[in-house]
Design a protein around this motif. Structure first.
Motif: not given
Length: 185
Positions: A125-126, A128-130, A132-133, A143
């Protein structure tokens, strides 16, 4: 075909490519890849280094040849010019590698966390969050290739880009992710 004939062909393609013939230039890069790959693998073997990084070194060399193609002088043989670039990229890779040891990973799967491990899911999750940035094309490429495991070729086709551009965007995206991670662990 002798080595001299091959180098003359490469020189002819380079001259045509410098003159704007994209097909000839593509033929040059396509012909150089296997030749460089063999030289890099042999050099890594001489140094006692596994050839896992060989393809990265070849791609770095091809990119450097592309970026520095204007420095090749037509009156000089092209083979030594190409070999010098490849040698510098090989040395750079060996320097980056340093004295890093190789550890066999056979049987390590028995000790690694499974898919149901909460720590694994948190790390995903971390990540994927990065990603997304990043946003934009770079985010889509990172991705697709790094998270979803899509090949460079398939990613390039889906985005209407060439494979080289996807590799460059992936490299830059991963570098940006590294910086983001250091700022925000």
């Amino acid at each position: 075909m002798t080595a001299d004939d091959r180098e003359r062909q490469w020189a002819d393609w380079m001259v045509a490519g410098l003159g704007g013939d994209e097909a000839a230039y593509r033929r040059l890069l396509t012909a150089l890849a296997p030749a460089l790959r063999g030289k890099v693998r042999r050099a890594l073997a001489r140094w006692g280094v596994p050839d896992a990084d060989a393809e990265d070194i070849v791609q770095d060399a091809l990119l450097a040849i592309h970026l520095k193609r204007h420095t090749w002088r037509r009156e000089d043989a092209i083979g030594p010019w190409i070999e010098a670039i490849a040698r510098y990229k090989l040395v750079d890779a060996l320097r980056r590698r340093g004295r890093r040891g190789e550890v066999p990973i056979d049987g390590l799967g028995d000790f690694l966390p499974g898919d149901d491990d909460p720590a694994e899911n948190l790390g995903r999750r971390d990540a994927e969050r990065l990603v997304d940035r990043l946003g934009g094309t770079q985010g889509r490429i990172v991705r697709a290739v790094a998270v979803e495991g899509t090949s460079i070729r398939d990613t390039a086709q889906s985005l209407g880009m060439n494979e080289g551009a996807v590799r460059v965007a992936l490299h830059r995206g991963l570098k940006t992710l590294s910086k983001l991670y250091r700022v925000e662990p």
